[in-house]
Design a protein around this motif. Sequence first.
Motif, PDB file in Angstrom:
ATOM      1  N   GLN A  39      44.361  26.179  37.036  1.00 48.14           N
ATOM      2  CA  GLN A  39      44.854  25.281  37.716  1.00 48.14           C
ATOM      3  C   GLN A  39      44.399  25.687  39.129  1.00 48.14           C
ATOM      4  OE1 GLN A  39      48.772  26.407  37.480  1.00 48.14           O
ATOM      5  NE2 GLN A  39      49.203  25.438  38.646  1.00 48.14           N
ATOM      6  N   LEU A  40      44.274  27.387  39.400  1.00 49.29           N
ATOM      7  CA  LEU A  40      43.250  27.610  40.663  1.00 49.29           C
ATOM      8  C   LEU A  40      42.302  27.072  41.148  1.00 49.29           C
ATOM      9  CD1 LEU A  40      45.169  30.835  40.745  1.00 49.29           C
ATOM     10  CD2 LEU A  40      45.760  29.080  41.768  1.00 49.29           C
ATOM     11  N   LYS A  41      41.873  26.397  40.572  1.00 51.88           N
ATOM     12  CA  LYS A  41      39.550  26.626  40.579  1.00 51.88           C
ATOM     13  C   LYS A  41      39.193  27.367  39.906  1.00 51.88           C
ATOM     14  CE  LYS A  41      41.196  21.619  41.952  1.00 51.88           C
ATOM     15  NZ  LYS A  41      42.195  21.816  41.188  1.00 51.88           N
ATOM     16  N   VAL A  42      39.388  28.482  39.735  1.00 51.71           N
ATOM     17  CA  VAL A  42      38.115  29.356  39.818  1.00 51.71           C
ATOM     18  C   VAL A  42      37.603  29.668  38.870  1.00 51.71           C
ATOM     19  CG1 VAL A  42      38.560  31.522  39.196  1.00 51.71           C
ATOM     20  CG2 VAL A  42      40.625  30.965  40.428  1.00 51.71           C
ATOM     21  N   SER A  76      49.120  34.102  44.118  1.00 55.00           N
ATOM     22  CA  SER A  76      48.795  32.620  44.257  1.00 55.00           C
ATOM     23  C   SER A  76      50.152  31.862  44.968  1.00 55.00           C
ATOM     24  CB  SER A  76      48.588  31.740  42.874  1.00 55.00           C
ATOM     25  OG  SER A  76      49.806  31.706  42.409  1.00 55.00           O
ATOM     26  N   ALA A  95      47.420  29.739  46.604  1.00 55.45           N
ATOM     27  CA  ALA A  95      46.953  29.122  45.162  1.00 55.45           C
ATOM     28  C   ALA A  95      45.878  28.457  46.439  1.00 55.45           C
ATOM     29  CB  ALA A  95      47.781  27.787  45.025  1.00 55.45           C
ATOM     30  N   ALA A  96      46.540  27.812  47.942  1.00 52.07           N
ATOM     31  CA  ALA A  96      45.151  26.873  48.369  1.00 52.07           C
ATOM     32  C   ALA A  96      43.907  27.862  48.465  1.00 52.07           C
ATOM     33  CB  ALA A  96      45.689  26.791  49.458  1.00 52.07           C
ATOM     34  N   SER A  97      44.094  29.408  49.102  1.00 52.19           N
ATOM     35  CA  SER A  97      43.374  30.341  49.688  1.00 52.19           C
ATOM     36  C   SER A  97      42.111  29.964  48.279  1.00 52.19           C
ATOM     37  CB  SER A  97      43.848  31.386  50.251  1.00 52.19           C
ATOM     38  OG  SER A  97      43.791  32.032  49.724  1.00 52.19           O
ATOM     39  N   GLN A  99      41.786  28.130  46.088  1.00 53.98           N
ATOM     40  CA  GLN A  99      40.985  27.558  45.353  1.00 53.98           C
ATOM     41  C   GLN A  99      39.657  27.364  45.985  1.00 53.98           C
ATOM     42  OE1 GLN A  99      43.445  23.885  45.526  1.00 53.98           O
ATOM     43  NE2 GLN A  99      44.942  24.843  43.706  1.00 53.98           N
ATOM     44  N   ASN A 100      40.116  27.447  46.967  1.00 52.72           N
ATOM     45  CA  ASN A 100      38.981  27.158  48.103  1.00 52.72           C
ATOM     46  C   ASN A 100      37.640  28.617  48.280  1.00 52.72           C
ATOM     47  OD1 ASN A 100      37.615  26.300  50.915  1.00 52.72           O
ATOM     48  ND2 ASN A 100      37.880  28.184  52.484  1.00 52.72           N
ATOM     49  N   LYS A 102      37.812  31.097  45.519  1.00 49.39           N
ATOM     50  CA  LYS A 102      37.469  30.965  44.110  1.00 49.39           C
ATOM     51  C   LYS A 102      37.983  33.126  43.950  1.00 49.39           C
ATOM     52  CE  LYS A 102      35.888  27.233  43.915  1.00 49.39           C
ATOM     53  NZ  LYS A 102      36.734  26.746  44.182  1.00 49.39           N
ATOM     54  N   THR A 106      38.370  35.551  47.362  1.00 51.74           N
ATOM     55  CA  THR A 106      39.785  35.629  47.406  1.00 51.74           C
ATOM     56  C   THR A 106      39.729  37.921  47.532  1.00 51.74           C
ATOM     57  OG1 THR A 106      41.068  34.246  46.720  1.00 51.74           O
ATOM     58  CG2 THR A 106      42.414  36.105  46.608  1.00 51.74           C
TER      59      THR A 106
END
Length: 192
Positions: A39-42, A76, A95-97, A99-100, A102, A106
């Motif tokens: 969901q977080l694109k990790v 998130s 969550a947005a950071s 996704q950006n 990873k 983070t």
Amino acid sequence: DASEAARITDQLVQTQNDGKITVDQYARNLGKLVPVAAQLKVPFEEINAAVAQTTAVGLSAEIATTGLTSALSKLSKPTDEALKIFEKYKVSINAASIQNDKLIGTLETLKKFTEQEQLTILGQEAGKSIIPLLGNLEKLKQLTENQKNASGVADRAIQDLAGSFDDLSIKIGNVVKDLRVQAFKDLEPLFS
């Protein structure tokens, strides 16, 4: 598809090789972590590397995956306390950071905080998995590279295992042969 399945299998075996975890242990605990990470694109590579690193320092598969799941969830959707700490450092984690940036990016941001602030942001459960990563981000980056270069790892592991069985079979055969020779020598005086 088949190539994707092979890639994932290679990465799971690489996680086993780099950590103190078996593929079976990891597979039993992955179900709670993968949906949150996806969901977080990790990237799966970063998750595997984190699990390898945290199990290598002694965490069980269950604690490592539960802690990472909790950390991603808390980061998130930060609490009010966490938001105050972020404001103090003029950073934002959400969550947005994630996704950006990873996982590794983070964690690089999270490393700016004191350990007490990190635990306030993450909580004790997540802290168990994240603090070891923060202590050695270079190792996490190397393990992530191992994941990216894991192509063929599963096949090599199978070949190594087959070779080990062949070696064991030869050694057992030699022991049996030596026992027969010794038994014959022991019995020879009886027939003289």
